[in-house]
Design a protein around this motif. Sequence first.
Motif, short mmCIF file in Angstrom:
data_model
loop_
_atom_site.label_atom_id
_atom_site.label_comp_id
_atom_site.label_asym_id
_atom_site.label_seq_id
_atom_site.Cartn_x
_atom_site.Cartn_y
_atom_site.Cartn_z
N ASN A 1 0.95 -1.23 -0.05
CA ASN A 1 0.15 -0.10 0.03
C ASN A 1 1.00 1.03 -0.12
OD1 ASN A 1 0.23 1.14 2.68
ND2 ASN A 1 -0.45 -0.83 3.36
N PRO A 2 0.33 2.51 -0.18
CA PRO A 2 1.11 3.70 -0.60
C PRO A 2 1.74 4.08 0.96
CG PRO A 2 -0.93 3.72 -1.57
CD PRO A 2 -0.84 2.84 -0.72
N ALA A 3 1.70 3.64 2.05
CA ALA A 3 2.18 4.12 3.11
C ALA A 3 3.12 3.09 3.93
CB ALA A 3 1.08 4.45 4.18
N ALA A 4 3.14 1.91 2.98
CA ALA A 4 4.02 0.81 3.99
C ALA A 4 5.48 0.70 3.35
CB ALA A 4 3.24 -0.54 3.62
N ASN A 5 6.34 -0.10 3.97
CA ASN A 5 7.72 -0.16 3.44
C ASN A 5 7.82 -1.21 2.62
OD1 ASN A 5 8.31 1.48 5.53
ND2 ASN A 5 8.89 0.23 7.34
N SER A 6 9.00 -0.88 2.10
CA SER A 6 9.53 -2.23 1.05
C SER A 6 11.09 -2.07 1.09
CB SER A 6 9.01 -2.03 -0.37
OG SER A 6 9.33 -0.79 -0.96
N ALA A 7 11.86 -2.81 0.58
CA ALA A 7 13.26 -2.66 0.67
C ALA A 7 13.73 -1.54 -0.05
CB ALA A 7 13.76 -3.95 0.21
N PRO A 8 15.13 -1.12 0.43
CA PRO A 8 15.77 0.14 -0.33
C PRO A 8 15.75 -0.35 -1.59
CG PRO A 8 16.73 -0.43 1.93
CD PRO A 8 15.93 -1.50 1.65
N GLY A 9 15.56 0.72 -2.76
CA GLY A 9 15.74 0.49 -3.84
C GLY A 9 14.41 0.07 -4.63
N THR A 10 13.48 -0.61 -3.99
CA THR A 10 12.38 -1.01 -4.75
C THR A 10 11.24 0.07 -5.12
OG1 THR A 10 11.35 -1.72 -2.53
CG2 THR A 10 12.83 -3.25 -3.79
N MET A 11 10.35 -0.61 -5.83
CA MET A 11 9.28 0.56 -6.06
C MET A 11 8.29 0.56 -4.79
SD MET A 11 6.72 1.20 -9.37
CE MET A 11 5.59 -0.10 -8.57
N GLN A 12 7.97 1.90 -4.13
CA GLN A 12 7.20 1.55 -3.05
C GLN A 12 5.69 2.16 -3.56
OE1 GLN A 12 5.11 4.17 -1.43
NE2 GLN A 12 4.95 3.16 0.62
N HIS A 13 5.48 2.83 -4.49
CA HIS A 13 4.24 3.11 -5.32
C HIS A 13 4.67 4.13 -6.54
CE1 HIS A 13 3.97 6.97 -3.12
NE2 HIS A 13 3.43 7.51 -4.25
N VAL A 14 3.77 3.75 -7.66
CA VAL A 14 3.74 4.77 -8.83
C VAL A 14 2.58 5.56 -8.80
CG1 VAL A 14 3.03 2.93 -10.21
CG2 VAL A 14 4.37 4.93 -11.22
N ALA A 15 2.83 6.96 -9.16
CA ALA A 15 1.81 7.86 -9.19
C ALA A 15 1.67 8.29 -10.64
CB ALA A 15 2.02 9.23 -8.43
N LEU A 16 0.56 8.13 -11.42
CA LEU A 16 0.18 8.44 -12.77
C LEU A 16 -0.53 9.74 -12.83
CD1 LEU A 16 -0.74 4.99 -13.99
CD2 LEU A 16 1.65 6.17 -14.03
N ARG A 17 -0.09 10.61 -13.70
CA ARG A 17 -1.00 12.01 -13.85
C ARG A 17 -2.06 11.82 -14.55
NH1 ARG A 17 -0.71 16.47 -17.06
NH2 ARG A 17 0.23 15.35 -18.83
N VAL A 18 -3.14 12.76 -14.09
CA VAL A 18 -4.33 13.08 -14.87
C VAL A 18 -4.22 14.66 -14.96
CG1 VAL A 18 -5.54 10.93 -14.27
CG2 VAL A 18 -5.81 12.84 -12.87
N LYS A 19 -5.46 15.04 -15.69
CA LYS A 19 -5.40 16.66 -15.79
C LYS A 19 -5.81 17.36 -14.97
CE LYS A 19 -5.68 15.99 -20.97
NZ LYS A 19 -6.58 16.27 -22.41
N ASN A 20 -6.95 17.01 -14.17
CA ASN A 20 -7.71 17.91 -13.21
C ASN A 20 -8.48 17.17 -12.28
OD1 ASN A 20 -10.03 17.43 -14.64
ND2 ASN A 20 -9.29 19.06 -16.41
N HIS A 21 -9.33 17.94 -11.27
CA HIS A 21 -10.22 17.18 -10.42
C HIS A 21 -11.36 16.65 -11.11
CE1 HIS A 21 -11.16 16.84 -6.47
NE2 HIS A 21 -12.52 17.16 -6.64
N ASP A 22 -11.82 17.21 -12.35
CA ASP A 22 -13.02 16.38 -12.95
C ASP A 22 -12.48 15.09 -13.35
OD1 ASP A 22 -14.92 18.21 -12.17
OD2 ASP A 22 -14.49 19.03 -14.28
N GLU A 23 -11.21 15.00 -13.97
CA GLU A 23 -10.76 13.82 -14.61
C GLU A 23 -10.33 12.71 -13.36
OE1 GLU A 23 -7.30 12.35 -17.60
OE2 GLU A 23 -8.42 14.31 -17.96
N ILE A 24 -9.98 13.25 -12.30
CA ILE A 24 -9.61 12.08 -11.19
C ILE A 24 -10.88 11.68 -10.84
CG2 ILE A 24 -9.31 13.78 -8.88
CD1 ILE A 24 -6.69 12.53 -8.47
#
Length: 236
Positions: A83-106
Motif C-alpha cells: 500500500n502507499p504508506a507501507a515499507n519495502s526494501a531500499p531500491g524497490t518501488m514503493q508506489h507509482v503515481a500516474l498523472r491526470v489533468k484535473n479534478h474532474d478527470e480524477i
Amino acid sequence: METAVNKVDGLHHLAICTGNMKAQIEFFTDKLGMELVALYWMHGVANTCHGFLRLNDEASIAFVSNPDIGEIPVELGKTHAGNPAANSAPGTMQHVALRVKNHDEILAMRDRLRAKGVPVMGPIDHGFCASIYFAGPENLSLELSYSTEPIDQEAWIDPEVVELTGISAEELARYKRPAPHKDEGGEVAQPDLDGPGPHMTNYPEGAYQAVMKAPDEALWNSVDNQPPVEVKTAAG
C-alpha cells in the motif's frame, strides 16, 4: 563545448517485473484505459518479453516477464510495500503515481475504477497535488494525481526534515539549483569498473565487465531493433 542544463525532463518508461503479463495488460487497459503499444521479446534478454502501455507519445508503463519471475516469492514489507504508506526494501518501488489533468478527470477515473470493481481511496488534497489510491495486480500500489501549478520549493522543503536528513545549507542550495555541466559531445570514456559506481548487479560472472568494456559504437547496433511485425503503409 557549451555549458548545458543536462537535466531529466520527463518519464520515458517505468519498468515493472510481472509473473502474469496478460493480467497486467488487462488491468491497465480495462481499468485505466491505457493502450497497449508494444509487446515483444526483450532485446538481449533470453526468454523474456517486454510490454509497453501508453501514457503519452513519449512515456509508458512497461512490464518485463519471463517464467522465472513468477517463481520469486513475494514478501510484503520486503519485496512489495502493498500500500502507499507501507515499507519495502531500499531500491524497490514503493508506489507509482500516474498523472491526470484535473479534478474532474480524477473523479471520472475514480468512477471508472469503482465501476469495474476496484476499491479507491480519495481524492486527498495534498496541497501541491491531489491524489486517489488503489491496488493493481501482483500487489502494485498505484496512485493517480494532478497538480494545478508547479511545486514551490520555498513552501514545500521543510527545514526540520532538511536537518533530520543531514543536509547542510550549502548542500540544500546545490540540490535546489544543480550546477550546469559542460557538454563534452559524448566523448567521455567509461570510468574504471573498480570505482565506486554504483554498479548494476545480478549479471552472470564476467558479463557486466564484458558489456561495460565493449565499444559504445558496438552496443549501438548490438540488437535487432526492427519491430516484430512489418507494417504496410498506404504507399507500400
